[in-house]
Design an enzyme around this catalytic site. Structure first.
Site, PDB file in Angstrom:
ATOM      1  N   ILE A 163       0.842  -1.188   0.000  1.00  0.00           N
ATOM      2  CA  ILE A 163       0.000   0.000   0.000  1.00  0.00           C
ATOM      3  C   ILE A 163       0.880   1.241   0.000  1.00  0.00           C
ATOM      4  CG2 ILE A 163      -1.681   1.329   1.347  1.00  0.00           C
ATOM      5  CD1 ILE A 163      -2.832  -1.180   0.028  1.00  0.00           C
ATOM      6  N   CYS A 164       0.571   2.169  -0.905  1.00  0.00           N
ATOM      7  CA  CYS A 164       1.284   3.452  -0.925  1.00  0.00           C
ATOM      8  C   CYS A 164       0.253   4.554  -1.160  1.00  0.00           C
ATOM      9  CB  CYS A 164       2.387   3.459  -1.971  1.00  0.00           C
ATOM     10  SG  CYS A 164       1.806   3.416  -3.664  1.00  0.00           S
ATOM     11  N   ALA A 165       0.735   5.746  -1.412  1.00  0.00           N
ATOM     12  CA  ALA A 165      -0.183   6.881  -1.554  1.00  0.00           C
ATOM     13  C   ALA A 165      -1.140   6.701  -2.728  1.00  0.00           C
ATOM     14  CB  ALA A 165       0.601   8.184  -1.685  1.00  0.00           C
ATOM     15  N   VAL A 221      -3.696   3.695  -0.952  1.00  0.00           N
ATOM     16  CA  VAL A 221      -4.230   3.554   0.402  1.00  0.00           C
ATOM     17  C   VAL A 221      -5.756   3.643   0.441  1.00  0.00           C
ATOM     18  CG1 VAL A 221      -4.028   5.992   1.037  1.00  0.00           C
ATOM     19  CG2 VAL A 221      -3.804   4.222   2.801  1.00  0.00           C
TER      20      VAL A 221
END
Length: 103
Positions: free
Chosen positions: A10-12, A42
């Site tokens: 999960i990232c931005a 996210v």
């Protein structure tokens, strides 16, 4: 090392982990691990988490850790910023193993 892993990164926005995803797949192939790994933003955790065993969060969204844990009830860990930046697959796999042990 486990022979099969299902990791949700999960990232931005789901883009910054794209290169890491490729490197992790290459590393897993070298180690003989059947790896399922996907990167998503996210805001889409709720759509994808149930297909994975663990969730690893990029350092840029570590502030969402507790929220993701509460939503999913799964082992969730923040990738060390230096390991993330250097794409240190060995260290990230070690962290993944530790998360699997929490299942």
């Amino acid at each position: 090392m486990r022979k099969e892993m299902k990791i949700l990164l999960i990232c931005a926005g789901g883009m910054s982990t794209g290169l890491l995803t490729k490197k992790m797949q290459e590393y897993a192939l070298e180690k003989g691990v059947d790896l399922t790994i996907e990167a998503h933003g996210v805001n889409s955790v709720d759509r994808y988490y149930d297909s994975f065993d663990i969730i690893m969060v990029g350092p840029q969204v570590r502030f969402k850790l507790q929220e993701i844990q509460e939503l999913t009830g799964m082992p969730v860990g923040v990738i060390n910023p230096s390991d993330y930046g250097l794409q240190n697959c060995e260290a990230i796999f070690k962290q993944a193993e530790e998360l699997y042990a929490q299942k």
